[in-house]
Design a protein around this motif. Sequence first.
Motif, PDB file in Angstrom:
ATOM      1  N   ASP A 191      19.421   1.203  18.742  1.00 42.31           N
ATOM      2  CA  ASP A 191      20.631   2.531  17.698  1.00 42.31           C
ATOM      3  C   ASP A 191      19.661   3.523  18.456  1.00 42.31           C
ATOM      4  O   ASP A 191      18.439   3.862  18.076  1.00 42.31           O
ATOM      5  CB  ASP A 191      20.871   1.972  17.067  1.00 42.31           C
ATOM      6  N   GLU A 192      20.006   5.122  17.836  1.00 42.37           N
ATOM      7  CA  GLU A 192      19.727   6.337  18.257  1.00 42.37           C
ATOM      8  C   GLU A 192      19.241   6.507  16.390  1.00 42.37           C
ATOM      9  O   GLU A 192      18.580   7.603  16.070  1.00 42.37           O
ATOM     10  CB  GLU A 192      20.553   7.311  18.699  1.00 42.37           C
ATOM     11  N   LEU A 193      19.541   5.549  15.850  1.00 43.51           N
ATOM     12  CA  LEU A 193      19.109   6.064  14.722  1.00 43.51           C
ATOM     13  C   LEU A 193      17.414   4.854  14.029  1.00 43.51           C
ATOM     14  O   LEU A 193      17.092   5.341  13.196  1.00 43.51           O
ATOM     15  CB  LEU A 193      19.768   5.459  13.105  1.00 43.51           C
ATOM     16  N   GLY A 194      17.009   3.992  15.203  1.00 41.63           N
ATOM     17  CA  GLY A 194      15.799   3.504  15.286  1.00 41.63           C
ATOM     18  C   GLY A 194      16.070   2.003  14.795  1.00 41.63           C
ATOM     19  O   GLY A 194      14.990   2.091  14.300  1.00 41.63           O
ATOM     20  N   THR A 195      16.653   1.282  14.486  1.00 41.97           N
ATOM     21  CA  THR A 195      16.758   0.642  13.885  1.00 41.97           C
ATOM     22  C   THR A 195      15.867  -1.006  14.691  1.00 41.97           C
ATOM     23  O   THR A 195      16.144  -0.774  16.221  1.00 41.97           O
ATOM     24  CB  THR A 195      18.824  -0.125  13.527  1.00 41.97           C
ATOM     25  N   ILE A 196      14.986  -1.566  14.687  1.00 42.77           N
ATOM     26  CA  ILE A 196      14.721  -2.144  15.380  1.00 42.77           C
ATOM     27  C   ILE A 196      15.569  -3.099  15.886  1.00 42.77           C
ATOM     28  O   ILE A 196      16.276  -4.277  14.786  1.00 42.77           O
ATOM     29  CB  ILE A 196      13.323  -2.760  13.872  1.00 42.77           C
ATOM     30  N   ALA A 197      15.390  -3.858  16.972  1.00 37.53           N
ATOM     31  CA  ALA A 197      14.916  -5.162  17.818  1.00 37.53           C
ATOM     32  C   ALA A 197      14.646  -5.813  18.581  1.00 37.53           C
ATOM     33  O   ALA A 197      13.319  -5.437  19.591  1.00 37.53           O
ATOM     34  CB  ALA A 197      16.265  -4.415  18.366  1.00 37.53           C
ATOM     35  N   LEU A 198      14.512  -7.521  18.240  1.00 36.42           N
ATOM     36  CA  LEU A 198      13.398  -8.046  18.488  1.00 36.42           C
ATOM     37  C   LEU A 198      13.762  -8.232  19.752  1.00 36.42           C
ATOM     38  O   LEU A 198      15.124  -8.491  19.893  1.00 36.42           O
ATOM     39  CB  LEU A 198      12.970  -9.395  17.675  1.00 36.42           C
ATOM     40  N   HIS A 199      13.371  -8.663  21.177  1.00 38.32           N
ATOM     41  CA  HIS A 199      13.941  -8.653  22.196  1.00 38.32           C
ATOM     42  C   HIS A 199      13.069  -9.758  22.546  1.00 38.32           C
ATOM     43  O   HIS A 199      12.178 -10.077  21.993  1.00 38.32           O
ATOM     44  CB  HIS A 199      13.738  -7.965  22.644  1.00 38.32           C
ATOM     45  N   ASP A 200      13.907 -11.050  23.672  1.00 38.86           N
ATOM     46  CA  ASP A 200      12.745 -11.276  24.498  1.00 38.86           C
ATOM     47  C   ASP A 200      12.081 -11.425  25.354  1.00 38.86           C
ATOM     48  O   ASP A 200      13.184 -10.588  26.553  1.00 38.86           O
ATOM     49  CB  ASP A 200      14.880 -12.792  24.886  1.00 38.86           C
ATOM     50  N   ALA A 201      11.159 -11.739  25.471  1.00 35.48           N
ATOM     51  CA  ALA A 201      10.169 -11.066  26.131  1.00 35.48           C
ATOM     52  C   ALA A 201      10.157 -12.484  27.724  1.00 35.48           C
ATOM     53  O   ALA A 201       9.367 -11.649  28.591  1.00 35.48           O
ATOM     54  CB  ALA A 201       8.511 -10.725  25.832  1.00 35.48           C
ATOM     55  N   GLN A 202      11.448 -12.761  28.296  1.00 36.03           N
ATOM     56  CA  GLN A 202      10.244 -13.964  28.963  1.00 36.03           C
ATOM     57  C   GLN A 202      11.290 -13.666  29.726  1.00 36.03           C
ATOM     58  O   GLN A 202      12.003 -12.497  30.457  1.00 36.03           O
ATOM     59  CB  GLN A 202      12.077 -15.207  28.806  1.00 36.03           C
ATOM     60  N   GLY A 203      10.659 -14.230  31.612  1.00 41.15           N
ATOM     61  CA  GLY A 203      10.112 -13.298  32.433  1.00 41.15           C
ATOM     62  C   GLY A 203       9.212 -11.847  33.017  1.00 41.15           C
ATOM     63  O   GLY A 203       9.179 -11.434  34.346  1.00 41.15           O
ATOM     64  N   THR A 230      21.528  17.788  13.201  1.00 42.50           N
ATOM     65  CA  THR A 230      21.242  16.669  13.454  1.00 42.50           C
ATOM     66  C   THR A 230      20.658  17.376  14.418  1.00 42.50           C
ATOM     67  O   THR A 230      21.311  18.079  15.453  1.00 42.50           O
ATOM     68  CB  THR A 230      22.875  16.099  13.826  1.00 42.50           C
ATOM     69  N   ALA A 231      19.422  16.452  15.232  1.00 42.51           N
ATOM     70  CA  ALA A 231      18.716  17.043  15.850  1.00 42.51           C
ATOM     71  C   ALA A 231      17.974  15.224  16.749  1.00 42.51           C
ATOM     72  O   ALA A 231      18.904  14.437  16.308  1.00 42.51           O
ATOM     73  CB  ALA A 231      17.068  17.413  16.125  1.00 42.51           C
ATOM     74  N   ARG A 232      18.831  15.528  18.651  1.00 41.51           N
ATOM     75  CA  ARG A 232      18.544  14.253  19.387  1.00 41.51           C
ATOM     76  C   ARG A 232      18.019  14.246  20.554  1.00 41.51           C
ATOM     77  O   ARG A 232      17.625  15.632  20.874  1.00 41.51           O
ATOM     78  CB  ARG A 232      19.960  14.199  19.985  1.00 41.51           C
ATOM     79  N   ILE A 233      16.459  13.779  20.590  1.00 38.35           N
ATOM     80  CA  ILE A 233      15.074  13.536  21.089  1.00 38.35           C
ATOM     81  C   ILE A 233      15.385  12.971  21.682  1.00 38.35           C
ATOM     82  O   ILE A 233      16.079  11.760  20.942  1.00 38.35           O
ATOM     83  CB  ILE A 233      14.760  14.396  20.174  1.00 38.35           C
ATOM     84  N   ALA A 290      13.295   6.323  24.469  1.00 37.16           N
ATOM     85  CA  ALA A 290      14.369   6.150  24.150  1.00 37.16           C
ATOM     86  C   ALA A 290      15.010   7.592  23.336  1.00 37.16           C
ATOM     87  O   ALA A 290      15.088   8.095  23.536  1.00 37.16           O
ATOM     88  CB  ALA A 290      14.225   5.256  22.534  1.00 37.16           C
ATOM     89  N   THR A 291      16.361   7.193  22.837  1.00 41.76           N
ATOM     90  CA  THR A 291      16.865   9.261  22.302  1.00 41.76           C
ATOM     91  C   THR A 291      16.904   8.430  20.929  1.00 41.76           C
ATOM     92  O   THR A 291      17.610   7.307  20.284  1.00 41.76           O
ATOM     93  CB  THR A 291      17.385   9.380  22.705  1.00 41.76           C
ATOM     94  N   ARG A 292      15.991   9.516  19.858  1.00 44.44           N
ATOM     95  CA  ARG A 292      16.357   9.804  18.078  1.00 44.44           C
ATOM     96  C   ARG A 292      17.373  10.795  17.846  1.00 44.44           C
ATOM     97  O   ARG A 292      17.084  11.573  18.815  1.00 44.44           O
ATOM     98  CB  ARG A 292      14.767   9.099  17.904  1.00 44.44           C
TER      99      ARG A 292
END
Length: 249
Positions: free
Chosen positions: A58-70, A205-208, A246-248
């Motif tokens: 999300d734009e708040l910078g919440t970390i999300a682990l991803h599957d790197a398969q492929g 609020t700033a969206r960059i 990404a947008t923060r």
Amino acid sequence: MLFVLSARAQSPGLTVSPVKTFIQLTRGTEQQGVFEIVNRSQSPLPLDVRAQFFGVQDELGTIALHDAQGIAAEENPEAWVKLKQPFLLLSPLESRSVPYTITVPADAPFGTYSVAAVFQSKFPRQKTSSPSAQLLPAIGSLFFVDVVPRAGEQPAQAGNMKIENFGISPQDFTEFRPFGASIIHTLKFDRVGFSFVEKSPLTFTARITNNSRYIARPTGTVAIHGPFGKNIGAAPFPEGAILPGATRQ
């Protein structure tokens, strides 16, 4: 070049440092380092350690682990991280240093790669009929690896940052409308008005968006000026990294 934040990641019974590591490497080179791990509990702590690619959800910078398969090995940072001890058994109150190596393939594209070394506790499963819950601590030590050009290499245009939005919450504004004079309505000036902020501190609020291939960590000062250029107030720009693409907020 290696930049390490000295902060430690913690959960009940487990401490890992460093929590964030920023590295600059050229293609075909490697960096060695050490994790410092502490079992702060009074029980043995088995740990499984693995590298996993991550991004933000999300734009708040919440970390999300991803599957790197492929993902090809030259673009998959999970394949770059090697730990000397991928499985650990720590005695009660034991501290241990765990070496690691990060190797960048010779054909890796330029840019920032994000990978987490995840320390996951492993305990025998409880019986399904047990009414109690079991807390299994897991901590991720984050790596931001910048693959930079060697001498003589010239990467393509890297892009830049763009301010998508900068504003003050509507709840912070007070509306002012002219009143009390019939001539205003006669001349159809009844819609004339303006908005102003009547409180301090002011929330903005700033969206960059980071359109480059490298991580961005914007710094600076946000200043508010009056209609005649007078500096009304200033504050440091909030800290926060923005991953490539990404947008923060």
